[in-house]
Structures are given as structure tokens and as C-alpha cells.
Design a protein around this motif. Structure first.
Motif, short mmCIF file in Angstrom:
data_model
loop_
_atom_site.label_atom_id
_atom_site.label_comp_id
_atom_site.label_asym_id
_atom_site.label_seq_id
_atom_site.Cartn_x
_atom_site.Cartn_y
_atom_site.Cartn_z
N ASN A 195 0.83 -1.21 0.00
CA ASN A 195 0.00 0.00 0.00
C ASN A 195 0.86 1.25 0.00
O ASN A 195 0.61 2.20 -0.75
N ARG A 196 1.90 1.26 0.84
CA ARG A 196 2.77 2.43 0.93
C ARG A 196 3.47 2.69 -0.39
O ARG A 196 3.66 3.84 -0.79
N LEU A 197 3.82 1.63 -1.10
CA LEU A 197 4.48 1.77 -2.39
C LEU A 197 3.49 1.88 -3.54
O LEU A 197 3.89 1.99 -4.69
N GLY A 198 2.19 1.85 -3.22
CA GLY A 198 1.18 2.06 -4.24
C GLY A 198 0.95 0.89 -5.16
O GLY A 198 0.42 1.05 -6.26
N ILE A 199 1.34 -0.32 -4.75
CA ILE A 199 1.17 -1.49 -5.61
C ILE A 199 -0.16 -2.15 -5.26
O ILE A 199 -0.23 -3.16 -4.55
N ALA A 324 -0.03 9.93 0.43
CA ALA A 324 1.40 9.96 0.74
C ALA A 324 2.21 9.06 -0.18
O ALA A 324 3.38 9.33 -0.45
N ASN A 325 1.61 7.98 -0.69
CA ASN A 325 2.34 7.07 -1.56
C ASN A 325 2.25 7.45 -3.03
O ASN A 325 2.66 6.68 -3.90
N GLY A 326 1.69 8.62 -3.33
CA GLY A 326 1.63 9.09 -4.70
C GLY A 326 0.34 8.75 -5.42
O GLY A 326 0.18 9.10 -6.59
N TYR A 327 -0.60 8.08 -4.77
CA TYR A 327 -1.86 7.70 -5.40
C TYR A 327 -2.66 8.94 -5.77
O TYR A 327 -2.82 9.87 -4.98
N ALA A 355 -1.46 3.37 -9.71
CA ALA A 355 -2.34 2.81 -8.69
C ALA A 355 -2.25 1.29 -8.66
O ALA A 355 -2.36 0.67 -7.60
N GLU A 356 -2.05 0.68 -9.84
CA GLU A 356 -1.98 -0.77 -9.91
C GLU A 356 -0.59 -1.31 -9.55
O GLU A 356 -0.46 -2.30 -8.85
N HIS A 357 0.45 -0.63 -10.04
CA HIS A 357 1.81 -1.17 -9.90
C HIS A 357 2.72 -0.32 -9.05
O HIS A 357 3.79 -0.76 -8.67
N GLY A 358 2.36 0.92 -8.77
CA GLY A 358 3.12 1.77 -7.88
C GLY A 358 4.57 1.91 -8.30
O GLY A 358 4.88 2.19 -9.45
N VAL A 359 5.46 1.71 -7.32
CA VAL A 359 6.89 1.85 -7.57
C VAL A 359 7.36 0.91 -8.67
O VAL A 359 8.27 1.22 -9.43
#
Length: 756
Positions: A195-199, A324-327, A355-359
Motif C-alpha cells: 500500500n505504501r508503495l502504491g502497488i 502519501a504514496n503518490g496515489y 495505482a496498480e503497480h506503484g513503484v
């Protein structure tokens, strides 16, 4: 989106502890041709027949993890490293073997990931035995261990996330019940990390699978409710989706409308968090609108609100204010014509990819430049690494803060006393709350701390006593040589906070003082050897004869005045042979012998030798007699008569061995001649304190007694510390000395004062 380059190395800060360092080398992961095929071929003979603790074949597990990495855009290098991680456990020296076959970068990544697997396995074993799944302290400590492991190489994050997801999938496919400790760790540590990394793709699936094993009854109940009206709901949602997409395009808003999957765990969280029934949860019916650009997102939002009735308090603008994670996305809940609530998310394709894969969608970091996204946007490879690390730091703080609050309420005290800062190479350093730039320097390396002279925080010069904040990047400015300042140990100036750094500074100054003490002792011993004509003697041999292991040990005690040079003199001078009475040699009459037969030495007064005259006399140095002490004489070879106090222990020993040498002597006068003084020793025992020597010396000065020598020794004991002092003072008669000793005994801290 698939990366064009492999994950970038993080240069780990050099520390005093022997920890491995991941270095950027020429054999970059991206430079390996056919790395994935080669890695699988390398690992297959080692793992093809091996089975994991879960019962899954190791090679099958690795193949599945590679497939997950491919689906989320993970680089080929990370996919190849998956096989090497499992091969590590079957190699005697995995670091060396993999480095030779694939390079140091692959070896470091595989070994570091393997170590983290071992640490997590131990943690789960402890949690499983103690049933501490809900202990916030244990949970946060687990996060901390992971975080510090990730600081060496961020690619470890993806390898561990995807491996854990595959483990949960295996339990689901084989219809086995996953261990509670593993499911708990997946839900409360791994899923929040995703979640924090947006994955989101990994986050939602991991949450649902973990929840399935932790609360199977609740999981089945919600799944059953979702299935009961699935057909009716799907027909309704497809009609609404098609109609909304047509209406948006007819009104000049280019958009693609999709259905959104239903996640059981998120439904349960909303039901519990807002005390809702199943039918009241909005995202049971949900759609996603993919617009061409940000302007199109807001145009689509306006159109949706014009066509449907928005529900008050259910709108969030994460485009203007990203998470905070860029979402980024627009969230709204509306009611369609029949009154049913529908959640609609509106975003661009780039926002959806993140939103799906984040970092993972930007894992090469360089792609996070002008095409970057909020929270992890960056203008360079270095800035992008820092941005991702800051997400990890924020994640740890988010997890620990609520737990810390609960702990404070329960009087337990958790981890609110720790912060994480970054080195210029983007490695994470853990420090106590309130730590300064000097604390940071010492935590990286002792030498760096000693030579620290300045610091920059996030590129800005700051004073050395500036307290650090979580997530800051710290750069230390040093000199080539030098040591710490004594001001750093002053608590009022606030240069140091950590006990570890303080002890290193004290050790440096103690070492410096020791060097000065040894140098002082060496100088004193060398001067003594020169006086005695023994300059050819080796200092090490001298120390061994005196019972010391090294010459420096001897110099140290001499420099501290804890070892008398007289002892060395005694050892260097051969003992006098015992003479028979016939061998007595009487010296000629002294120049100071008067007509009455008294002899003496100038200022030392006169001594009358009973029954003899024309004898040279000398006052013994061992007991230092002075009028009107009771005295006795001892005839020596070549030095006349040695005058001792009658209570002198040395005299008693000599007299018992040679009683025939003892003669009677007495002072020619009870008082010393005008101007004559006698040296006497005074022993003082006192509680050690600052200024003690000065206060006692002032007493002698006021009493007009000249101090011609002082020896001191201090020892720490259960009373706080004891000082022993020996003063050599000049007195006209011993009776006067007894009066002065009474005054010395009244000095603060003095326990006893007596003549030796």
C-alpha cells in the motif's frame, strides 16, 4: 509498463559493524545478457526436486514469482534474481559462487534477500509460540527489521512481496489453511508495505487471501453475500457502465469506463469502521473512469455529478492532494435513478498504472522524472531513490505512531524514540529521537565522527547541534585529521544525544590523556636512568624486572604518580653488604664539629654522639627526624652515623640484625639553630574532590611551612573515591608540626593527617 533498466543499487554507509555493503559495480544487473534464462538454468539442478515449508515445489514457486514480476513490470534482472535467491540455500559460499557466475550485484541481492527471509522466519516462529500477533511492539519491530534490510537494496522489496503473494496463492490453490503467523504477517506487514508503495494489485489480493485464513467464517459470509445477487448486479452495472461511457463520449469527454473488482477485505473494513450493513457499503457497486488527461478527469466528474445525485461527504480529490504514496484519483459516490449508491473513481491512464503497480511501474527510477507522479516524482536517479525511501520511512512511522500512542496509554513506551535519516548514498540510518548531525556521523563510522566539522541537511548547511528529523538526508563535512571537541560532551550545548556517540568521544579523550600520561612517565624514567648512568638498559627489560608487562604500563603508573621513582632507584643500586664490627670505617671529623664534640650539617642542627667524637652524622631519609624527636644512631660504612627516630621501622630492622652498630645520640639542643629547618613527611587521607590539594597546600602556606614535595594517588571506591597524599615540608621542630596537622585535619574531606 516494463522497465528499460534494472533496479539501481543503494550504496550502504560504512559502519563499524561487519555488515555487508551493496556496491554499485560495473557488472550492473541490466548488463547481463539472457540473465533470466541463465539464472533459471543455474538454479534448476539445485531446486527442481526441493520442497518449501509450505509444501510447494521450489522451482514451481520461483517460476510463479517470475510471472507475477512480469505482470507488474518488474525488470528481467529482478526476475533472474528470484532463482538465485532460492539457489543460495544450497551453496556453501553463495556470495562467491554467484558473484563468479553472474557478478557481485546479483550475489549481493540474492544473499541479502536470503538473510531477510531467515529473519522473518525466526520472527514468525517466535510470534507463533507466544501468540503475540496483536502486539503492536512486535509488529513494529518486524517492520523495522524489514525497513533496515531494504535500505541496502530496494529490489528486495519486490522480491519479498511477490514471493509472499505466491505463497498465499499456493495455499489457496491447494486448499490448505495457511499458518496464522504467516497470514498475520502478510496482512499487517506485507500488505501495508504494498500500500505504501502504491502497488494496489498486490495489496488487494494479499489482503483478501490473508483475511481468508485469519477469519474464514467472515470471509465466506461476505463472499456468499456477494454471490447471492451477482447476476442481477452484473447486469445492472454493465448497463450503467455502457450508458455512462456513451454519454461521456457524446459530450466531448474522451473516456473509458470499466467495472472495478470487489475486494472482500476492504468491504469488511468499511462495514466495521463505519458500522454499516452489507447493503450500505458503496463499493459493492463501483466503476472506474479512465480519462485522457487531468482536465478530462474534472470534466468527467462534472458530468457525473450533473447526471446523478452525489452523496454528501463521499467526495475525495486525490489529484489535487495525492496520498502519501503518490496515489491520485477522484473518488465520488452517487445515486442512480433507482436510488442505488454507486462509487466512481476517475483518473488518467498514468494514474491508473501507478495505482496498480506503484513503484514497480517506475522501478528504473529514471522514468520518475518529468513523467513522474506525485510523491515519487524526481528530476534524477538519485532523487527518485530518495523519494522511494521516504515512502518506506513514512510507512514505518505510520505503523509505529498508533502503536506508540496505545503503548503510552498503557505505560509501555514503544518506538516513538527512534528516527530514520538517509546518507548521501540513500542508505537508511536509525538514530534515537533528538539525535544531531554529530550523532549521525558517529553512527556511520567512528572516524567520521572524530573528523566531523560541519553538516548539510537536505543540502543546507546547519550547525552541528541541529536535531535531525525523520527522513532527512544528512551529509557530513570532515577534515583529513583531527579529533572531537570537548564541547561535544557538554549537555547544555546539545551536540550529542546518543550514548553510543558520547562513549566514543570520551574514549578518544581518555586515549589522548593516556598518551600524555605515558609520555610524562617515559620522560621521568629516562631522566632517572641518565642520572644513574643506566642509559644502556632497555626500557622493556626494566619494566619486566619491576613486574610490568610492557614499558608503557610502567610509564603509565609513573606518569600518574602511582609508582615511586625511588623503587626504581633501589632496584638499580646494589644493596650494601653486611659488615663485621672490624670493618667499621669512621669518617674524619666534620668541618662543623665544635669543641664540645657535637657534629651536624649546617642547617640541620647539631647531634651529640654520646661517648665518641669526630664522627660524621647524617639524618636518615626514611624517617626524617627533627628536634625534639627521640633519636638513635646506626654506624654505617663510609657515611658515618645515620640518625633515626627511635620508632623508625627501618632502624628496628637494622638494629635487630646488627645490634653492635647501635649507638646513643641526642640533639645538642632541644631547638634548632636559627634558620635551621628539617624536612619531614606528612601523610594525608581524604575523600577525593576537586581543589583538595590546593586547600591543604594553603594551610601549610598560612602556617609558614615550606612544601618541597608532593605525591598523590586517587582510587575510586564504594565511598566515591579516596585520595592519598604525601607532603614533604620543612619545619624547625617536630612539635610545631603536630599543631599544623590539627589544622589540616579540619580541611573539608580530610579523614586523617599524620606524620610518616
Amino acid at each position: 509498463m516494463k522497465n528499460k533498466a534494472a533496479g539501481t543499487h543503494i550504496l550502504s554507509a560504512s559502519t563499524d559493524a561487519p555488515t555487508p555493503i551493496v556496491m554499485a559495480t560495473a557488472d550492473s544487473l541490466a548488463d547481463q545478457p539472457h540473465a533470466l534464462v541463465r539464472a533459471r538454468a543455474f538454479a534448476e539442478p539445485l531446486i527442481a526436486c526441493e520442497v518449501m515449508d509450505t509444501g510447494e515445489n521450489v522451482l514451481a514457486h520461483a517460476d510463479a514469482v517470475v510471472a507475477i514480476l512480469q505482470s507488474i513490470g518488474g525488470s528481467e534482472a529482478m526476475q533472474a534474481a528470484t532463482y538465485l535467491v532460492h539457489a543460495c540455500q544450497h551453496l556453501n559460499k553463495p556470495q562467491d559462487v554467484i558473484a563468479k557466475a553472474f557478478g557481485a550485484s546479483y550475489a549481493a541481492l540474492a544473499v541479502e534477500t536470503t538473510k531477510l527471509i531467515y529473519v522473518q522466519r525466526q520472527t514468525r516462529a517466535v510470534d507463533g509460540k507466544s501468540h503475540l500477533h496483536d502486539d503492536p511492539a512486535a509488529q513494529t519491530e518486524n517492520v523495522r527489521r524489514m525497513l533496515l534490510a531494504f535500505s541496502r537494496d530496494l529490489r528486495v522489496v519486490m522480491l519479498r512481496l511477490t514471493s509472499r503473494l505466491q505463497t498465499l496463492r499456493h495455499y489457496a490453490a491447494s486448499r490448505q489453511a495457511a499458518p496464522k503467523a504467516l497470514a498475520h504477517e502478510s496482512l499487517h506487514v506485507f500488505a501495508p508495505l504494498a500500500n505504501r508503495l502504491g502497488i494496489w494489485q498486490i495489496k488487494w489480493e494479499m489482503e483478501d487471501l490473508s483475511f481468508r485464513y485469519l477469519e474464514p467464517e467472515t470471509y465466506r459470509q461476505i463472499a456468499r453475500l456477494l454471490d447471492e445477487k451477482r447476476t442481477e448486479r452484473e447486469v445492472f452495472m454493465e448497463a450503467l457502465r455502457a450508458q455512462l461511457e456513451r454519454d461521456l463520449n457524446r459530450n466531448g469527454i474522451a473516456a473509458l469506463v470499466q467495472g472495478r473488482p470487489k475486494h472482500i477485505y476492504s468491504i469488511v473494513k468499511k462495514m466495521r469502521g463505519k458500522s454499516l450493513d452489507f447493503d450500505q457499503v458503496f463499493d459493492i457497486r463501483a466503476m472506474r473512469v479512465i480519462a485522457a488527461d487531468v482536465k478530462g478527469c474534472y470534466a468527467a466528474l462534472g458530468f457525473v455529478h450533473s447526471c446523478f445525485e452525489p452523496i454528501d461527504g463521499e467526495f475525495d480529490d486525490y489529484i489535487a492532494k495525492p496520498k502519501a504514496n503518490g496515489y491520485q484519483s477522484l473518488h465520488t459516490v452517487v445515486r442512480e435513478k433507482s436510488g442505488r449508491a454507486v462509487e466512481i473513481q476517475i483518473r488518467t491512464q498514468a494514474m491508473h498504472d501507478h495505482a496498480e503497480h506503484g513503484v514497480a511501474a517506475h522501478w528504473a527510477y529514471k522514468e520518475a522524472g518529468t513523467k513522474g507522479y506525485a510523491g515519487v516524482s524526481a528530476s534524477s536517479e538519485y532523487d527518485a531513490k530518495i523519494a522511494v525511501l521516504r515512502q518506506l520511512l513514512a510507512w514505518e512511522r505510520e505503523l509505529s505512531a498508533p502503536a506508540a500512542q496505545r503503548a503510552r496509554d498503557a505505560n509501555q513506551g514503544l518506538f516513538e524514540d527512534r528516527i530514520y535519516v538517509l546518507t548521501p548514498d540513500a542508505a537508511i540510518v536509525e538514530l534515537p529521537q533528538g539525535a544531531t548531525t554529530v550523532d549521525f556521523a558517529y553512527s556511520v563510522h567512528t572516524s567520521l565522527g572524530h573528523r566531523c566539522r560541519g553538516a548539510r541537511i537536505d543540502g543546507v548547511m546547519v550547525p552541528l547541534n541541529t536535531p535531525l528529523q525523520n527522513g532527512q538526508t544528512v551529509e557530513v563535512i570532515t577534515t583529513k585529521e583531527g579529533g572531537p571537541s570537548r564541547d561535544w560532551l557538554n549537555p547544555e550545548l546539545g551536540f550529542l544525544s546518543s550514548n553510543r556517540a558520547k562513549s566514543k568521544v570520551r574514549a578518544w579523550f581518555n586515549g589522548l590523556a593516556m598518551e600524555q600520561t605515558v609520555a610524562k612517565g617515559r620522560e621521568a624514567v629516562e631522566k632517572l636512568l641518565q642520572r644513574e648512568g643506566k642509559t644502556a638498559m632497555r626500557l622493556q627489560d626494566l619494566a619486566l624486572q619491576l613486574g610490568f608487562k610492557t614499558a608503557d604500563d610502567l610509564f603509565e603508573v609513573v606518569g600518574k604518580d602511582e609508582f615511586s621513582l625511588r623503587t626504581i632507584e633501589t632496584m638499580l643500586r646494589p644493596a650494601e653488604p653486611v659488615l663485621s664490627p672490624d670493618e667499621f670505617v669512621l669518617a674524619k671529623k666534620s668541618r662543623l664539629t665544635d669543641k664540645s664534640g657535637t657534629v651536624g650539617k649546617g642547617s640541620q642542627g647539631s647531634v651529640l654522639v654520646v661517648g665518641m667524637d669526630s664522627l660524621l652524622t647524617q639524618l636518615a631519609k626514611c624517617c626524617k627526624p627533627a628536634p625534639p624527636d627521640v633519636i638513635l644512631g646506626f654506624v654505617t660504612k663510609g657515611k658515618g652515623v645515620s640518625i633515626h627516630r627511635s620508632d623508625c621501622s627501618n632502624f628496628r630492622n637494622m638494629a635487630s640484625g646488627s645490634p653492635e652498630r647501635v649507638i646513643e645520640v641526642e640533639w645538642a639542643s632541644a631547638k634548632a639553630p636559627d634558620g635551621a629547618v628539617y624536612p619531614v613527611d606528612v601523610a594525608v587521607e581524604a575523600a577525593d574532590r576537586q581543589g583538595l590539594l590546593r586547600d591543604i597546600s594553603e594551610v601549610f602556606a598560612k602556617e609558614k611551612m615550606n612544601v618541597i614535595g608532593v605525591q598523590t594517588q586517587s582510587v575510586k571506591d564504594n565511598r566515591g573515591g579516596t585520595a592519598w597524599m604525601t607532603f614533604t615540608v620543612e619545619v624547625p621542630q617536630s612539635g610545631r608540626l603536630h599543631q599544623v596537622l590539627g589544622v589540616v585535619g579540619n580541611v573539608a574531606g580530610v579523614r586523617s593527617a599524620r606524620r610518616r
